[in-house]
Design a protein around this motif. Sequence first.
Motif, PDB file in Angstrom:
ATOM      1  N   VAL A   1      -6.234   6.690  58.371  1.00 51.81           N
ATOM      2  CA  VAL A   1      -5.805   6.419  59.736  1.00 51.81           C
ATOM      3  C   VAL A   1      -7.040   6.145  60.591  1.00 51.81           C
ATOM      4  O   VAL A   1      -8.021   6.895  60.534  1.00 51.81           O
ATOM      5  CB  VAL A   1      -4.998   7.605  60.305  1.00 51.81           C
ATOM      6  N   GLN A   2      -6.960   5.072  61.380  1.00 53.85           N
ATOM      7  CA  GLN A   2      -8.107   4.706  62.206  1.00 53.85           C
ATOM      8  C   GLN A   2      -8.234   5.638  63.401  1.00 53.85           C
ATOM      9  O   GLN A   2      -7.286   5.860  64.152  1.00 53.85           O
ATOM     10  CB  GLN A   2      -7.964   3.261  62.696  1.00 53.85           C
ATOM     11  N   SER A   3      -9.420   6.197  63.562  1.00 54.89           N
ATOM     12  CA  SER A   3      -9.737   7.042  64.710  1.00 54.89           C
ATOM     13  C   SER A   3     -10.657   6.272  65.651  1.00 54.89           C
ATOM     14  O   SER A   3     -11.066   5.148  65.359  1.00 54.89           O
ATOM     15  CB  SER A   3     -10.396   8.341  64.251  1.00 54.89           C
ATOM     16  N   ILE A   4     -10.987   6.890  66.777  1.00 56.60           N
ATOM     17  CA  ILE A   4     -11.892   6.241  67.737  1.00 56.60           C
ATOM     18  C   ILE A   4     -13.308   6.249  67.151  1.00 56.60           C
ATOM     19  O   ILE A   4     -13.880   7.312  66.916  1.00 56.60           O
ATOM     20  CB  ILE A   4     -11.867   6.968  69.084  1.00 56.60           C
ATOM     21  N   PRO A   5     -13.898   5.096  66.894  1.00 58.27           N
ATOM     22  CA  PRO A   5     -15.230   5.062  66.274  1.00 58.27           C
ATOM     23  C   PRO A   5     -16.328   5.362  67.272  1.00 58.27           C
ATOM     24  O   PRO A   5     -16.135   5.308  68.488  1.00 58.27           O
ATOM     25  CB  PRO A   5     -15.326   3.631  65.742  1.00 58.27           C
ATOM     26  N   ARG A   6     -17.480   5.657  66.739  1.00 56.04           N
ATOM     27  CA  ARG A   6     -18.656   5.862  67.579  1.00 56.04           C
ATOM     28  C   ARG A   6     -19.183   4.519  68.084  1.00 56.04           C
ATOM     29  O   ARG A   6     -18.788   3.460  67.603  1.00 56.04           O
ATOM     30  CB  ARG A   6     -19.753   6.572  66.784  1.00 56.04           C
TER      31      ARG A   6
ATOM     32  N   ILE B   1     -31.061  -8.716  59.446  1.00 54.78           N
ATOM     33  CA  ILE B   1     -30.696  -7.299  59.497  1.00 54.78           C
ATOM     34  C   ILE B   1     -29.417  -7.177  60.311  1.00 54.78           C
ATOM     35  O   ILE B   1     -29.363  -7.609  61.468  1.00 54.78           O
ATOM     36  CB  ILE B   1     -31.823  -6.462  60.128  1.00 54.78           C
ATOM     37  N   CYS B   2     -28.370  -6.609  59.720  1.00 55.28           N
ATOM     38  CA  CYS B   2     -27.053  -6.558  60.353  1.00 55.28           C
ATOM     39  C   CYS B   2     -26.438  -5.176  60.151  1.00 55.28           C
ATOM     40  O   CYS B   2     -26.750  -4.479  59.184  1.00 55.28           O
ATOM     41  CB  CYS B   2     -26.133  -7.623  59.756  1.00 55.28           C
ATOM     42  N   PRO B   3     -25.516  -4.762  61.057  1.00 52.80           N
ATOM     43  CA  PRO B   3     -24.879  -3.451  60.919  1.00 52.80           C
ATOM     44  C   PRO B   3     -23.698  -3.491  59.950  1.00 52.80           C
ATOM     45  O   PRO B   3     -22.923  -4.456  59.928  1.00 52.80           O
ATOM     46  CB  PRO B   3     -24.412  -3.144  62.346  1.00 52.80           C
ATOM     47  N   HIS B   4     -23.573  -2.437  59.155  1.00 53.62           N
ATOM     48  CA  HIS B   4     -22.411  -2.241  58.274  1.00 53.62           C
ATOM     49  C   HIS B   4     -21.734  -0.958  58.735  1.00 53.62           C
ATOM     50  O   HIS B   4     -22.262   0.141  58.569  1.00 53.62           O
ATOM     51  CB  HIS B   4     -22.857  -2.123  56.811  1.00 53.62           C
ATOM     52  N   LEU B   5     -20.538  -1.094  59.364  1.00 52.33           N
ATOM     53  CA  LEU B   5     -19.878   0.030  60.036  1.00 52.33           C
ATOM     54  C   LEU B   5     -18.461   0.207  59.490  1.00 52.33           C
ATOM     55  O   LEU B   5     -17.477  -0.213  60.126  1.00 52.33           O
ATOM     56  CB  LEU B   5     -19.840  -0.203  61.552  1.00 52.33           C
ATOM     57  N   PRO B   6     -18.301   0.823  58.319  1.00 53.01           N
ATOM     58  CA  PRO B   6     -16.954   1.025  57.764  1.00 53.01           C
ATOM     59  C   PRO B   6     -16.109   1.991  58.578  1.00 53.01           C
ATOM     60  O   PRO B   6     -14.887   1.988  58.460  1.00 53.01           O
ATOM     61  CB  PRO B   6     -17.243   1.578  56.360  1.00 53.01           C
ATOM     62  N   GLU B   7     -16.728   2.811  59.411  1.00 53.30           N
ATOM     63  CA  GLU B   7     -15.958   3.758  60.221  1.00 53.30           C
ATOM     64  C   GLU B   7     -15.074   3.070  61.246  1.00 53.30           C
ATOM     65  O   GLU B   7     -14.152   3.673  61.796  1.00 53.30           O
ATOM     66  CB  GLU B   7     -16.913   4.708  60.941  1.00 53.30           C
ATOM     67  N   ARG B   8     -15.320   1.781  61.496  1.00 56.18           N
ATOM     68  CA  ARG B   8     -14.490   1.026  62.431  1.00 56.18           C
ATOM     69  C   ARG B   8     -13.283   0.390  61.749  1.00 56.18           C
ATOM     70  O   ARG B   8     -12.405  -0.157  62.429  1.00 56.18           O
ATOM     71  CB  ARG B   8     -15.324  -0.057  63.127  1.00 56.18           C
TER      72      ARG B   8
END
Length: 603
Positions: free
Chosen positions: A466-471, A451-458
């Motif tokens: 444009v990349q913003s500060i992710p959670r 089980i692994c995280p998938h975090l496209p917001e990063r």
Amino acid sequence: MTNEVGRQRGGRESRAHSSARREATLGRSKRKVAGTSTLRPEVEEGGTSTSRVEVEEAETQHPEHVAEEDVEAQGDVEADEQEEEQSEEQNRRTTTARNPPKVAEPQVTKFDGGPSDLSLLPSFRNHVAAVLWRGECSERTLKCMNSGKRINSLDKPETDKTWFWDRVEASGLRLLLKTNYNHVCYGLLTAFTERWQPETGTFHLPIGEMTITLDDVSCLLHIPITGKMLNHAGTSCTMEEGQDMCEELLNFSREDAQEEFDKMKGVHVSFAKLLEIYHNNLNLALEAENNQDEEAETVEFLRDCTVKAFLLYLIGGTLFTNKSDQYVDLIFLSYLQDIPLINTWNWGASGLAYIYNYLDRASRRRCGNHGGYNCMDFCAFLDENYTNEDPVGAKYYPLKTGKWPYETRTSLDRMEVDEVTFCPYEDHRQTRPFQDISWYSGWIMCGSSMICPHLPERVLRQYGHVQSIPRAPGVSAKAGMNQFSIQDAFDDYLNENYVTEEMRDLATSWREIMIEEENANKKCDVFEICKTVREEVREKLDSELTLEAARQVLEKVYNDLEHVVKYFLHRKRKRDSGDGKKKKKKKSKTRGEEAGPSGQGLG
């Protein structure tokens, strides 16, 4: 007078002395018998010395006294040992009281050259990057598993065998045959895994974070990224379940299956044995086709077993390549039971979780082998035979670099933003459109143990944003979720946010209509259009008209007046909407005027 300190206790021989305790432990049978040349004087109560011979004679004459003496001696030994233990315990306590305990080493909260706050990366102290920074394993390299040659050299039936290729095509996994490399770059993969962070599921590079996303899997491999993720418990099935599946799905007897399990030390099938099963079923199926007396059910059974053995071999050498590179986990055969339903499983997300899991392991110091489908990681040289209908993974060949990652580490350290292509699939969208599920942030899985995280917001730049500060990762992928809650979260995202092709086409049509109406509202001059139409019609009427010329005039008039119709339709909608608001306001105002005096009267 001889020194007998420690050898007497209460007028008899003491067992506290080391030599006496040794004799008591060995037993009376091991003592020296009378007549030996070595004689030890024994001191009795009267102080006279007696030889060992006399003592032995006394013991021989009175055996009952000897037994009693043995019991008393054993009791003396136990008492002496207890006293020694108490003395040691007292000494230990005294020493501990005198010497305070060692001060514990302070907990590491930051690393020089690394993260200054470990709240985001709490496991960095066990990361290989921390060890490399201290110069403790600079010559580390990974052995990356690759079954590309095995898949590329796999014997396949002729293209006219539609019963085989139709089934493989329906599974959604056929294009995995085109995305395999004969070699991989050990040094390149090692350098990238040293920058992988399990908490974020991304590569931490000088230009920012990057990762392998669901969109990458969709474009690189052309396999499904929607549906139900593989949800088996643990990493393997039981022996009995494996025997049942081998007999029912592969036409492989239970006895032979158990022999293979014993050989592989688990519920696994080696690639060599699986290839043998595939060829045997294929030959039997071809023979059954030519045998008119063979039952149709038998023919279909052999065909299904052939396809299932082929697909198990394919996914075992691609999506689910393990660190041994010698066998296939039989648990994946359970997802091939019903061939028409194979494409409903989320092979893309589960394959991505599989390689994430091995990247997590490879980022640790003591890992030497790296598994997973490494063709999803990196590629370079262009293949001249590539067509746009093929997966992007078939477009390139990997670089031939050295075994050691020195050069690659330097290249990554010097990397600039303008050297990176963040959106490499823009010219491939006609073949593989972007799917909204690629925005899913949360857990993905390949069974309950991976089980692994998938975090496209990063990695928004990989999506053209444009990349913003992710959670924080814990906010995007909440802790404490099991395989069932993960699947529910994935399904909920599909239901709430996924836009189907029909919905997308409908939205596009309405958007085009609104644009046309807006253009008609801005550019339409009714008087000028009507004036122009009249002039053109009069000009044609004054000349000699043929039937074809009259038809063209009417067609042009019809097209010109279309803008007028759209203009009046748009104005009518806007006027009706405005009139309704005015009436509503007027009505509420009237009610207020009527209620005002009464309210004042009540006040």
